[in-house]
Scaffold this motif. Structure first.
Motif, short mmCIF file in Angstrom:
data_model
loop_
_atom_site.label_atom_id
_atom_site.label_comp_id
_atom_site.label_asym_id
_atom_site.label_seq_id
_atom_site.Cartn_x
_atom_site.Cartn_y
_atom_site.Cartn_z
N ALA A 105 -14.95 -4.09 -6.46
CA ALA A 105 -16.33 -3.67 -6.29
C ALA A 105 -16.66 -4.03 -5.31
N HIS A 106 -18.03 -3.59 -3.90
CA HIS A 106 -18.88 -4.43 -3.51
C HIS A 106 -19.03 -6.10 -3.95
N ILE A 107 -19.21 -6.60 -2.62
CA ILE A 107 -19.88 -7.67 -2.53
C ILE A 107 -20.94 -8.19 -1.58
N GLY A 108 -21.63 -6.73 -1.12
CA GLY A 108 -22.42 -7.70 0.03
C GLY A 108 -21.76 -7.56 1.52
N SER A 109 -20.63 -8.04 1.20
CA SER A 109 -20.23 -7.99 2.80
C SER A 109 -19.96 -6.55 3.24
N ASP A 110 -19.45 -6.24 4.40
CA ASP A 110 -18.31 -5.11 4.89
C ASP A 110 -17.12 -4.62 4.97
N HIS A 111 -16.54 -5.68 3.99
CA HIS A 111 -15.47 -5.45 3.81
C HIS A 111 -15.08 -5.41 1.97
N PHE A 112 -14.48 -4.63 1.63
CA PHE A 112 -14.04 -4.96 0.04
C PHE A 112 -12.86 -6.19 -0.50
N ARG A 148 1.09 -0.81 -0.16
CA ARG A 148 0.02 0.02 -0.11
C ARG A 148 0.91 0.88 -0.33
N VAL A 149 1.78 1.68 0.51
CA VAL A 149 2.89 2.29 1.01
C VAL A 149 2.60 2.67 -1.13
N GLY A 150 2.99 4.39 -1.18
CA GLY A 150 2.64 4.80 -1.82
C GLY A 150 1.96 4.65 -2.87
N ARG A 151 0.87 3.81 -2.97
CA ARG A 151 -0.32 3.68 -3.92
C ARG A 151 -1.52 3.80 -3.23
N GLY A 152 -1.71 4.58 -2.01
CA GLY A 152 -3.14 5.31 -1.68
C GLY A 152 -3.55 4.18 -0.56
N MET A 153 -4.18 4.46 0.62
CA MET A 153 -4.99 3.52 1.39
C MET A 153 -5.64 2.36 1.09
N LEU A 154 -6.43 2.54 0.27
CA LEU A 154 -7.05 1.20 -0.95
C LEU A 154 -8.31 0.76 0.27
N ASN A 155 -8.78 2.09 1.23
CA ASN A 155 -9.02 1.58 2.54
C ASN A 155 -10.72 0.26 1.88
N THR A 156 -10.90 -0.65 3.16
CA THR A 156 -11.63 -2.40 2.75
C THR A 156 -12.40 -1.90 3.98
N PHE A 157 -12.80 -1.57 4.86
CA PHE A 157 -13.40 -1.44 5.89
C PHE A 157 -13.96 0.03 6.44
N HIS A 158 -15.02 0.64 6.95
CA HIS A 158 -16.60 -0.33 6.36
C HIS A 158 -16.86 -0.14 4.73
N ALA A 159 -17.44 -1.23 4.32
CA ALA A 159 -17.70 -1.12 2.47
C ALA A 159 -19.21 -0.63 2.31
N ASP A 160 -19.18 -0.12 3.31
CA ASP A 160 -21.11 0.02 3.07
C ASP A 160 -20.94 2.01 3.91
N PHE A 161 -20.24 1.98 4.60
CA PHE A 161 -19.56 4.01 4.67
C PHE A 161 -18.69 4.55 4.38
N ARG A 162 -18.86 5.34 3.68
CA ARG A 162 -17.81 6.28 3.19
C ARG A 162 -16.90 6.69 4.06
N PHE A 163 -17.06 7.54 4.79
CA PHE A 163 -16.35 8.19 5.98
C PHE A 163 -15.62 7.58 7.07
N ILE A 164 -16.54 6.43 7.56
CA ILE A 164 -15.99 5.29 7.74
C ILE A 164 -15.22 3.91 7.42
N ARG A 165 -14.21 4.50 7.00
CA ARG A 165 -13.30 3.34 6.35
C ARG A 165 -11.30 3.66 6.29
#
Length: 349
Positions: free
Chosen positions: A304-311, A266-283
């Motif tokens: 993409a979103h698969i219905g989980s709380d994780h991407f 991830r370092v230098g490539r962006g956070m790639l936030n994976t949790f929480h998939a349903d809440f954009r600000f809380i990731r």
């Protein structure tokens, strides 16, 4: 308004200061997670309080200095996970003729009973290895239809810590370990990527420090550091992946990397936030791929979103020795003391 700004400054200061404690209680270690969100709130406070001078909203210079200091402190933690920072694991051109492996890691959310989105992603991206977390017997039944993945490891559980591996490539030396807690498995195996080469893959999913899970972070921390010490003296290609229930910038994850020598793609490539998939600000980034210095990065992306709380996370890696050793991964005397302190702390088990 001055009163509101003062109270909010106190709250933001405490949210910044509390994680400096060595305490392992969940409410302290939980504040490691939202450093980006806290930094954004600190920046908003600075902007609003600056604009407030026009309306006579004057706050103490002490709070100004503290809030600005807190902002730069929080930004320091998360800056390596922006595209402005130098990458830690080098890029490599996908056309280069080197052995490669593509790994898809996905926490499916055990109660999610729609497997089609994940199956569609697997069909579209055709990874060499699929690692799934929170998979129970229902999920195993769905995933067992992946006929193109004949090599498998399975440990279904109904406690949200089941784990499965599906691979196009042969698996060797497969083991299922319970490093800290009797109902929390981890998996280890060698993946044969061609006739000459194998790589070591470890998949983890420790419990988080949270109400209803573990009141302390010590079980998670011990599991990560036990693996780190195991990897410390290995001289073979290694990938560590899974939902670590810890953010990339936490004290424990940074210590894991310094002990093991693993690089964070991830370092230098962006956070790639994976949790929480349903809440954009809380990731935040909970699902990780760490690599030894034997690898370079062809591709990494959040799917993409698969219905989980994780991407899910997809990474393509090529065997290619890194050109440098990251200086921030060098061990210090204080690191050894901290590792001993953590490993000597009794766990709930």
């Amino acid at each position: 308004m001055t009163y509101v700004l003062t109270i909010s400054a106190i709250v933001l200061f405490l949210m910044t200061a509390i994680p400096m404690l060595k305490a392992t209680t969940w409410i302290v270690r939980g504040l490691d997670f939202p450093r980006l969100q806290i930094a954004v709130l600190l920046l908003l406070w600075i902007i609003i309080s600056s604009a407030g001078f026009v309306f006579g909203w004057q706050v103490s210079i002490i709070w100004w200095v503290l809030v600005i200091a807190c902002f730069f402190y929080q930004a320091w933690w998360v800056f390596p996970y922006s595209t402005l920072h130098k990458t830690e694991a080098d890029w490599i051109d996908p056309k280069v003729n080197m052995p490669k492996i593509t790994l898809l890691t996905s926490n499916v959310l055990m109660d999610n009973r729609n497997s089609k989105p994940l199956m569609d992603l697997i069909e579209r991206h055709k990874p060499d290895v699929v690692a799934t977390l929170e998979t129970d017997t229902w999920w195993q039944t769905q995933l067992d239809t992946l006929e193109q993945y004949p090599y498998r490891m399975a440990h279904p559980l109904d406690n949200m810590y089941g784990m499965h591996i599906y691979s196009r490539l042969p698996l060797e030396d497969e083991t299922i370990d319970f490093l800290v807690e009797d109902d929390i498995p981890s998996m280890s195996m060698r993946v044969r990527i061609n006739d000459m080469r194998t790589i070591r893959l470890h998949v983890l999913h420790p419990r988080p420090p949270a109400p209803g899970e573990n009141e302390q972070s010590i079980e998670r921390d011990v599991e990560l550091l036990l693996l780190a010490k195991h990897l410390q003296d290995l001289d073979e290609p290694v990938i560590v992946s899974g939902d670590l229930n810890d953010v990339a910038w936490s004290r424990t994850t940074r210590l894991f990397r310094r002990i093991s020598g693993m690089l964070d793609i991830r370092v230098g490539r962006g956070m790639l936030n994976t949790f929480h998939a349903d809440f954009r600000f809380i990731r935040w980034p909970l699902d990780h791929v760490f690599v030894s210095t034997h690898f370079k990065v062809v591709k990494v992306k959040r799917l993409a979103h698969i219905g989980s709380d994780h991407f899910p996370v997809l990474a393509t890696l090529a065997l290619g020795k890194q050109d440098f050793t990251a200086p921030h991964l060098e061990l210090e005397d204080a690191d050894h003391d901290l590792v001993k302190e953590i490993l000597d702390t009794p766990t709930a088990e």
